[in-house]
Design a protein around this motif. Structure first.
Motif, mmCIF file in Angstrom:
data_model
loop_
_atom_site.group_PDB
_atom_site.id
_atom_site.type_symbol
_atom_site.label_atom_id
_atom_site.label_comp_id
_atom_site.label_asym_id
_atom_site.label_seq_id
_atom_site.Cartn_x
_atom_site.Cartn_y
_atom_site.Cartn_z
ATOM 1 N N ALA A 26 0.822 -1.218 0.000
ATOM 2 C CA ALA A 26 0.000 0.000 0.000
ATOM 3 C C ALA A 26 0.857 1.270 0.000
ATOM 4 C CB ALA A 26 -0.940 -0.011 1.203
ATOM 5 N N LYS A 27 2.148 1.109 0.309
ATOM 6 C CA LYS A 27 3.047 2.281 0.268
ATOM 7 C C LYS A 27 3.470 2.603 -1.165
ATOM 8 C CE LYS A 27 4.881 1.312 4.831
ATOM 9 N NZ LYS A 27 5.739 0.302 5.441
ATOM 10 N N VAL A 28 3.371 1.613 -2.085
ATOM 11 C CA VAL A 28 3.842 1.849 -3.454
ATOM 12 C C VAL A 28 2.725 1.825 -4.490
ATOM 13 C CG1 VAL A 28 6.211 1.052 -3.070
ATOM 14 C CG2 VAL A 28 4.455 -0.611 -3.733
ATOM 15 N N VAL A 29 1.550 1.329 -4.116
ATOM 16 C CA VAL A 29 0.454 1.247 -5.078
ATOM 17 C C VAL A 29 -0.849 1.583 -4.340
ATOM 18 C CG1 VAL A 29 0.155 -1.247 -4.731
ATOM 19 C CG2 VAL A 29 -0.566 -0.242 -6.880
ATOM 20 N N ASP A 30 -1.842 2.082 -5.075
ATOM 21 C CA ASP A 30 -3.089 2.542 -4.457
ATOM 22 C C ASP A 30 -3.959 1.338 -4.072
ATOM 23 O OD1 ASP A 30 -5.305 3.922 -3.642
ATOM 24 O OD2 ASP A 30 -5.953 4.472 -5.677
ATOM 25 N N THR A 31 -3.679 0.773 -2.900
ATOM 26 C CA THR A 31 -4.443 -0.376 -2.421
ATOM 27 C C THR A 31 -4.488 -0.321 -0.904
ATOM 28 O OG1 THR A 31 -4.709 -2.770 -2.634
ATOM 29 C CG2 THR A 31 -2.456 -1.977 -2.291
ATOM 30 N N SER A 32 -5.106 -1.337 -0.304
ATOM 31 C CA SER A 32 -5.177 -1.369 1.162
ATOM 32 C C SER A 32 -5.204 -2.814 1.622
ATOM 33 C CB SER A 32 -6.449 -0.658 1.648
ATOM 34 O OG SER A 32 -7.578 -1.405 1.234
ATOM 35 N N ASP A 33 -4.772 -3.021 2.852
ATOM 36 C CA ASP A 33 -4.820 -4.363 3.443
ATOM 37 C C ASP A 33 -6.259 -4.875 3.418
ATOM 38 O OD1 ASP A 33 -3.771 -6.625 5.040
ATOM 39 O OD2 ASP A 33 -5.013 -5.745 6.614
ATOM 40 N N ALA A 34 -7.203 -4.007 3.761
ATOM 41 C CA ALA A 34 -8.613 -4.442 3.842
ATOM 42 C C ALA A 34 -9.112 -4.935 2.488
ATOM 43 C CB ALA A 34 -9.480 -3.281 4.342
ATOM 44 N N TRP A 35 -8.797 -4.197 1.396
ATOM 45 C CA TRP A 35 -9.267 -4.611 0.062
ATOM 46 C C TRP A 35 -8.664 -5.960 -0.320
ATOM 47 C CZ3 TRP A 35 -7.993 -6.331 -4.708
ATOM 48 C CH2 TRP A 35 -8.955 -6.224 -5.719
ATOM 49 N N LEU A 148 7.636 -10.720 -12.597
ATOM 50 C CA LEU A 148 6.777 -10.481 -13.777
ATOM 51 C C LEU A 148 5.745 -9.402 -13.529
ATOM 52 C CD1 LEU A 148 5.990 -14.149 -14.950
ATOM 53 C CD2 LEU A 148 7.651 -12.560 -15.929
ATOM 54 N N LEU A 149 5.750 -8.834 -12.326
ATOM 55 C CA LEU A 149 4.654 -7.935 -11.964
ATOM 56 C C LEU A 149 4.918 -6.494 -12.381
ATOM 57 C CD1 LEU A 149 3.907 -9.373 -8.404
ATOM 58 C CD2 LEU A 149 2.740 -9.884 -10.573
ATOM 59 N N ASP A 150 3.831 -5.835 -12.761
ATOM 60 C CA ASP A 150 3.849 -4.404 -13.039
ATOM 61 C C ASP A 150 3.354 -3.728 -11.764
ATOM 62 O OD1 ASP A 150 3.251 -1.806 -13.702
ATOM 63 O OD2 ASP A 150 1.993 -2.310 -15.434
ATOM 64 N N PHE A 151 4.260 -3.110 -11.028
ATOM 65 C CA PHE A 151 3.867 -2.525 -9.742
ATOM 66 C C PHE A 151 3.097 -1.205 -9.905
ATOM 67 C CE2 PHE A 151 6.602 -5.857 -8.263
ATOM 68 C CZ PHE A 151 5.957 -6.270 -7.110
ATOM 69 N N GLY A 152 2.754 -0.885 -11.169
ATOM 70 C CA GLY A 152 1.813 0.198 -11.406
ATOM 71 C C GLY A 152 0.397 -0.332 -11.603
ATOM 72 N N VAL A 158 -0.715 -7.263 -6.398
ATOM 73 C CA VAL A 158 -0.940 -7.657 -4.998
ATOM 74 C C VAL A 158 -1.143 -9.167 -4.844
ATOM 75 C CG1 VAL A 158 -1.972 -5.411 -4.495
ATOM 76 C CG2 VAL A 158 -3.457 -7.320 -5.121
ATOM 77 N N LEU A 159 -1.235 -9.880 -5.972
ATOM 78 C CA LEU A 159 -1.733 -11.256 -5.918
ATOM 79 C C LEU A 159 -0.647 -12.332 -5.816
ATOM 80 C CD1 LEU A 159 -4.447 -11.018 -8.729
ATOM 81 C CD2 LEU A 159 -4.789 -10.819 -6.263
ATOM 82 N N PHE A 160 0.609 -11.992 -6.134
ATOM 83 C CA PHE A 160 1.608 -13.047 -6.336
ATOM 84 C C PHE A 160 2.794 -12.954 -5.375
ATOM 85 C CE2 PHE A 160 -0.767 -12.572 -10.232
ATOM 86 C CZ PHE A 160 -0.950 -13.878 -10.663
ATOM 87 N N GLY A 161 3.453 -14.117 -5.209
ATOM 88 C CA GLY A 161 4.655 -14.193 -4.389
ATOM 89 C C GLY A 161 5.635 -15.198 -4.982
ATOM 90 N N ASP A 162 6.758 -15.384 -4.304
ATOM 91 C CA ASP A 162 7.830 -16.270 -4.793
ATOM 92 C C ASP A 162 7.992 -17.470 -3.861
ATOM 93 O OD1 ASP A 162 8.259 -14.245 -6.652
ATOM 94 O OD2 ASP A 162 9.871 -13.322 -5.469
ATOM 95 N N GLY A 163 8.418 -18.594 -4.414
ATOM 96 C CA GLY A 163 8.656 -19.775 -3.580
ATOM 97 C C GLY A 163 8.931 -20.996 -4.434
ATOM 98 N N HIS A 212 5.271 -8.118 -18.693
ATOM 99 C CA HIS A 212 4.558 -8.088 -17.418
ATOM 100 C C HIS A 212 3.288 -8.922 -17.487
ATOM 101 C CE1 HIS A 212 6.818 -4.193 -16.705
ATOM 102 N NE2 HIS A 212 7.157 -4.968 -15.703
ATOM 103 N N LEU A 213 2.893 -9.405 -16.324
ATOM 104 C CA LEU A 213 1.679 -10.222 -16.222
ATOM 105 C C LEU A 213 0.447 -9.340 -16.414
ATOM 106 C CD1 LEU A 213 1.124 -13.021 -13.693
ATOM 107 C CD2 LEU A 213 -0.637 -11.291 -13.943
ATOM 108 N N ARG A 214 -0.472 -9.812 -17.249
ATOM 109 C CA ARG A 214 -1.744 -9.107 -17.501
ATOM 110 C C ARG A 214 -2.896 -10.071 -17.251
ATOM 111 N NH1 ARG A 214 0.562 -4.465 -16.943
ATOM 112 N NH2 ARG A 214 2.209 -4.055 -18.460
ATOM 113 N N MET A 215 -3.952 -9.572 -16.639
ATOM 114 C CA MET A 215 -5.036 -10.493 -16.287
ATOM 115 C C MET A 215 -6.387 -9.784 -16.261
ATOM 116 S SD MET A 215 -5.444 -12.918 -12.954
ATOM 117 C CE MET A 215 -5.487 -11.557 -11.804
ATOM 118 N N GLN A 216 -7.394 -10.479 -16.770
ATOM 119 C CA GLN A 216 -8.786 -10.049 -16.580
ATOM 120 C C GLN A 216 -9.329 -10.875 -15.414
ATOM 121 O OE1 GLN A 216 -11.134 -9.892 -20.245
ATOM 122 N NE2 GLN A 216 -9.228 -9.753 -21.417
ATOM 123 N N GLY A 217 -9.167 -10.319 -14.219
ATOM 124 C CA GLY A 217 -9.379 -11.085 -12.993
ATOM 125 C C GLY A 217 -10.744 -11.742 -12.858
ATOM 126 N N GLN A 218 -11.801 -10.972 -13.171
ATOM 127 C CA GLN A 218 -13.151 -11.533 -12.971
ATOM 128 C C GLN A 218 -13.409 -12.716 -13.899
ATOM 129 O OE1 GLN A 218 -16.328 -8.725 -13.055
ATOM 130 N NE2 GLN A 218 -15.700 -7.745 -11.145
#
Ligand code: ACO
Length: 325
Positions: A26-35, A148-152, A158-163, A212-218
């Motif tokens: 949320a410090k780098v992109v317009d989002t929130s923990d709650a969302w 692969l993420l576009d942080f814009g 917000v959806l992905f991680g590494d492992g 970069h990763l692109r997605m139509q989430g719904q």
């Protein structure tokens, strides 16, 4: 009728140490923990360090799986890495893992089916093991999706991680029925006409870059619940079992609402679902073996249990497999 099954004798996992919380994002992109929590169930994810490549994560998970199986690198004759984020365009991550682990000359290649990669790789490995062409197979799911993420783009970043997660498969004689240990059956699917719903907008033969990763989430969400349910029913049938025989459901960890929706449609009690998405986010091909490793480590998954795995990802690809642990 006796036949050779691919028996899982070791499981290992690796998560890079850096934790990225929703508040960090949320410090780098317009989002929130709650969302993020409300829409996805994700609270935090791991990010590979700048010095870590996918093969480094894979080697850690593979080493843990080999130790768990009581095997050494010298025993490995097949390595399959499911990944979308290779270190280099070539060689395969599997070849790099072979070198880094110090395995002897054998078979090593990558499988690219995005988030479904681990299920695809299990099915491919089963072909080698059950035909007597591999005596000790490493099947690894490893991804650095944060690369692969576009942080814009707040809808994806917000959806992905590494492992990484890994399993060891060895041949074991079975009776040919559902009491056998090992991989019992699978169903794999791809619908290439749905490419535009989830893809990366770069590549060596088009842009020459990574993209970069692109997605139509719904849209992806809608397909996920329907497609996975069909594939699970097909895999269960191919395995000679019923949904009610499943002890543990280990789904690809994309979104807690998809997990709940699929479990509900299948009639699987949520207490039987192993979920790590809140702490791992979507680690693509790594998410199933990471969740399985957690379920084993905390004592839920025991030898002899029936484990059902499923995934869906870019392609669109999807699939499921049943394995008696
Ligand atoms: N923070 C705050 N607001 C956001 C964010 C965010 N990170 N992302 C989107 N929004 C906003 C949108 O801009 C939109 O605002 P608007 O109404 O003013 O236009 C609003 O939230 C709703 O957006 P939707 O896209 O409709 O949100 P939705 O409820 O569909 O949730 C999500 C989006 C979480 C991506 C959902 O569609 C989803 O989970 N899809 C599945 C995708 C997935 O998991 N893919 C992983 C790969 S495939 C697989 O592994 C199965």
């Amino acid at each position: 009728m006796s036949l050779i099954r691919s028996v899982m004798t070791g499981v290992g996992a690796y998560l890079p140490p850096v934790v990225v919380t929703n508040d960090d994002l949320a410090k780098v992109v317009d989002t929130s923990d709650a969302w993020i929590v409300e829409r996805t169930g994700i609270r935090e994810r791991r990010r590979a360090g700048p010095e870590q490549a996918t093969s480094d994560l894979a080697v850690e998970a593979a080493s843990a799986a080999l130790a768990d199986a009581g095997k050494t690198a010298a025993d490995v004759d097949l390595i399959i890495v499911a990944t979308t984020t290779p270190d280099l365009t070539f060689p395969a991550v599997a070849a790099i893992v072979q070198r880094k682990l110090g395995c002897p000359i054998g078979i090593a290649f990558d499988v690219q089916a995005v988030c479904s990669g681990f299920v695809y790789a299990m099915a491919v490995a089963d072909g080698f093991v059950s035909r007597g062409q591999a005596k000790c197979a490493l099947v690894i799911g490893a991804d650095c999706m944060t690369r692969l993420l576009d942080f814009g783009d707040r809808t994806t970043c917000v959806l992905f991680g590494d492992g990484a997660g890994a399993v060891v498969l060895v041949p074991g004689e079975g009776r040919g029925d559902a009491t056998d240990r090992g991989l019992l059956g699978f169903a794999l699917r791809c619908d290439g006409t749905k490419q535009d719903l989830l893809y990366v907008d770069g590549g060596p033969s088009t842009t020459g870059g990574v993209g970069h990763l692109r997605m139509q989430g719904q849209q992806v969400f809608r397909h996920a619940v329907v497609n996975i349910t069909e594939a699970v029913h097909a895999a269960v049938k191919a395995s000679g079992i019923e949904i009610g025989d499943v002890d543990w459901f280990v789904p690809h960890q994309a979104n807690s609402r998809i997990l709940a929706g699929v479990a509900h449609r299948l009639g699987i009690d949520e207490a039987r679902v192993i979920t790590t998405v809140s702490r791992h986010a979507n680690t693509s091909a790594a998410s199933i073996p990471l969740a399985l490793a957690e379920g084993i480590a905390d004592g839920r998954v025991k030898r002899g249990d029936m484990v059902l795995m499923e995934a869906m990802g870019g392609g669109l690809t999807w699939g499921a497999c049943a394995i008696r642990f």
